[in-house]
Design a protein around this motif. Structure first.
Motif, PDB file in Angstrom:
ATOM      1  N   SER A   1      39.579 144.891  41.612  1.00 24.98           N
ATOM      2  CA  SER A   1      39.547 146.098  41.000  1.00 24.98           C
ATOM      3  C   SER A   1      40.527 145.878  39.899  1.00 24.98           C
ATOM      4  CB  SER A   1      40.007 147.284  41.833  1.00 24.98           C
ATOM      5  OG  SER A   1      41.236 146.974  42.562  1.00 24.98           O
ATOM      6  N   MET A   2      41.164 144.839  39.622  1.00 19.10           N
ATOM      7  CA  MET A   2      42.098 144.678  38.741  1.00 19.10           C
ATOM      8  C   MET A   2      41.341 144.147  37.315  1.00 19.10           C
ATOM      9  SD  MET A   2      45.232 145.257  39.063  1.00 19.10           S
ATOM     10  CE  MET A   2      46.027 144.491  37.712  1.00 19.10           C
TER      11      MET A   2
ATOM     12  N   LEU B   1      37.095 148.908  30.380  1.00 23.01           N
ATOM     13  CA  LEU B   1      38.216 149.339  31.228  1.00 23.01           C
ATOM     14  C   LEU B   1      37.761 150.565  32.153  1.00 23.01           C
ATOM     15  CD1 LEU B   1      41.478 149.606  31.721  1.00 23.01           C
ATOM     16  CD2 LEU B   1      41.648 151.480  30.007  1.00 23.01           C
ATOM     17  N   PHE B   2      36.732 151.151  31.945  1.00 22.41           N
ATOM     18  CA  PHE B   2      36.385 152.265  32.788  1.00 22.41           C
ATOM     19  C   PHE B   2      34.929 152.043  33.457  1.00 22.41           C
ATOM     20  CE2 PHE B   2      39.374 154.343  29.728  1.00 22.41           C
ATOM     21  CZ  PHE B   2      40.488 154.551  30.622  1.00 22.41           C
TER      22      PHE B   2
ATOM     23  N   TYR C   1      37.021 153.704  39.848  1.00 26.42           N
ATOM     24  CA  TYR C   1      38.429 153.125  39.589  1.00 26.42           C
ATOM     25  C   TYR C   1      38.540 152.872  38.062  1.00 26.42           C
ATOM     26  CZ  TYR C   1      36.741 148.572  40.648  1.00 26.42           C
ATOM     27  OH  TYR C   1      35.756 147.513  40.772  1.00 26.42           O
ATOM     28  N   PRO C   2      39.429 152.711  37.513  1.00 27.86           N
ATOM     29  CA  PRO C   2      40.891 152.882  37.876  1.00 27.86           C
ATOM     30  C   PRO C   2      41.471 154.349  37.877  1.00 27.86           C
ATOM     31  CG  PRO C   2      40.870 151.958  35.624  1.00 27.86           C
ATOM     32  CD  PRO C   2      39.543 152.061  36.131  1.00 27.86           C
ATOM     33  N   THR C   3      40.725 155.321  37.313  1.00 23.17           N
ATOM     34  CA  THR C   3      41.424 156.475  37.178  1.00 23.17           C
ATOM     35  C   THR C   3      40.825 157.712  37.853  1.00 23.17           C
ATOM     36  OG1 THR C   3      39.958 157.167  35.216  1.00 23.17           O
ATOM     37  CG2 THR C   3      41.928 155.889  34.720  1.00 23.17           C
ATOM     38  N   GLN C   4      39.717 157.355  38.503  1.00 25.63           N
ATOM     39  CA  GLN C   4      39.014 158.385  39.291  1.00 25.63           C
ATOM     40  C   GLN C   4      38.610 159.637  38.424  1.00 25.63           C
ATOM     41  OE1 GLN C   4      42.293 157.282  40.868  1.00 25.63           O
ATOM     42  NE2 GLN C   4      41.135 155.488  41.471  1.00 25.63           N
TER      43      GLN C   4
ATOM     44  N   MET D   1      40.976 146.026  33.907  1.00 26.82           N
ATOM     45  CA  MET D   1      42.581 145.887  33.025  1.00 26.82           C
ATOM     46  C   MET D   1      42.919 144.393  32.488  1.00 26.82           C
ATOM     47  SD  MET D   1      44.765 148.513  35.344  1.00 26.82           S
ATOM     48  CE  MET D   1      43.786 147.937  37.006  1.00 26.82           C
TER      49      MET D   1
ATOM     50  N   ALA E   1      41.783 144.713  46.148  1.00 30.55           N
ATOM     51  CA  ALA E   1      42.790 145.291  45.173  1.00 30.55           C
ATOM     52  C   ALA E   1      42.861 144.311  43.952  1.00 30.55           C
ATOM     53  CB  ALA E   1      44.175 145.360  45.731  1.00 30.55           C
TER      54      ALA E   1
ATOM     55  N   HIS F   1      33.845 151.216  35.964  1.00 38.15           N
ATOM     56  CA  HIS F   1      33.699 151.358  37.468  1.00 38.15           C
ATOM     57  C   HIS F   1      34.009 152.900  37.662  1.00 38.15           C
ATOM     58  CE1 HIS F   1      32.341 147.749  39.377  1.00 38.15           C
ATOM     59  NE2 HIS F   1      33.239 146.782  38.567  1.00 38.15           N
ATOM     60  N   GLU F   2      34.130 153.721  36.836  1.00 44.95           N
ATOM     61  CA  GLU F   2      34.324 155.210  36.933  1.00 44.95           C
ATOM     62  C   GLU F   2      32.882 155.747  37.374  1.00 44.95           C
ATOM     63  OE1 GLU F   2      37.123 156.153  37.273  1.00 44.95           O
ATOM     64  OE2 GLU F   2      38.542 155.203  35.663  1.00 44.95           O
TER      65      GLU F   2
END
Length: 316
Positions: free
Chosen positions: A212-213, A236-237, A247-250, A216, A209, A239-240
């Protein structure tokens, strides 16, 4: 005293360097040209005539050397009398030095912006060199070592600015994608080293956790000036995943803009081909097999283009 090797061919003739230049004899270093003393064309030709591949500077002089390199880099890159591997090393040295400065912890906003602009100028001015398959082949030899965040950022950026050329993008958008790739992990700076340098699959839920921040945190750290939206999104994305398991938004493939998918792929490839504290680097072929078997990371067409890019550069 420690010494740093440099190619004598990137020392411009008839200049007064702000650093001492040494020759190496066995394990001894002998002064060849003193600080601020004119390095004549004849003296540089003398080095070439004796087939000396490297001269040396004291590591304490690296800051002065990097400033010299930045000021003279385009002359070096455009000099076809200098072998391509030496020019590639000069570019890699300059880019790595600038990135290291940019990733300093708690860098004030104005200083961050100044260093960001300096790196952006480097990439903008040298784009045609970096995006040549022949250059890429050599550049990767000099940027694939070390596991510091800034070193990984430089490599991811190099792959990204090459891969985005496979698509129809404006130069400004390609540059923004490259800068987003460079900074994609800047949010890891300042996180606990035992988390950053650990195998993510072995982290506890609480530790993951924290890790994974970092996207951001990275965007927050870059909020002191107007970062291009493409660059911000890449941070920001990154790791999508196309299958929606990131993450962070799947987000899924249709929701992830192409520059972000490019950075995600280049990030994954460089992580696989770079030595890490918890694993040894994979060969390019083996890394691409891992990515190919990971069906949900990016679409097959992008992976095909990336493999073609690496093949043209004779990396696989």
């Amino acid at each position: 005293m420690k010494y740093f090797p440099i190619s004598p061919l990137i020392l411009r003739p008839d200049f007064r360097g702000p650093f001492d230049i040494y020759l190496r004899h066995d394990n001894n270093y002998v002064l060849f040209n003193a600080q601020n003393r004119l390095l004549s064309q004849a003296k540089r030709d003398e080095l070439a005539a004796t087939d000396i591949d490297y001269v040396y500077i004291e590591e304490d002089s690296l800051k002065s050397y990097n400033a010299y390199l930045r000021a003279n880099l385009m002359g070096v890159l455009n000099d076809e009398n200098i072998p391509l591997n030496h020019r590639s090393q000069a570019w890699a040295n300059a880019a790595t030095a600038l990135a290291k400065e940019l990733f300093e912890i708690n860098l004030p906003g104005p200083a961050f912006k100044k260093r960001y602009n300096r790196f952006e100028e480097l990439i903008n001015n040298s784009a045609s060199f970096v995006q040549s398959p022949l250059s890429l082949k050599h550049i990767t030899r000099f940027i694939n070592k070390g596991y510091d965040t800034y070193q990984h950022g430089v490599s991811t950026m190099v792959y990204a600015v090459n891969l985005i050329q496979e698509y129809d993008f404006e130069d400004c958008d390609s540059l923004a994608c490259g800068m987003g790739a460079l900074l994609h992990d800047i949010g890891k700076v300042g996180l606990p080293e035992n988390i950053v340098n650990a195998d993510p699959s072995g982290l506890s839920p609480d530790e993951f956790a924290v890790l994974s921040m970092h996207p951001m945190i990275g965007v927050r750290n870059c909020a002191n000036f107007n970062l291009p939206i493409i660059a911000t999104n890449c941070i920001l994305f990154h790791h999508e995943r196309a299958d929606g398991k990131g993450y962070p938004t799947q987000a899924t493939h249709a929701e992830i803009p192409l520059p972000i998918r490019i950075v995600a792929l280049c990030d994954r490839y460089d992580n696989l081909t770079r030595n890490r504290p918890f694993k040894r680097a994979l060969k390019p072929f083996d890394a691409l097999k891992v990515i190919t078997d990971d069906k949900g990371l990016v679409e097959p067409d992008m992976l095909k283009r990336f493999i073609g890019l690496l093949s043209r550069a004779e990396i696989v």
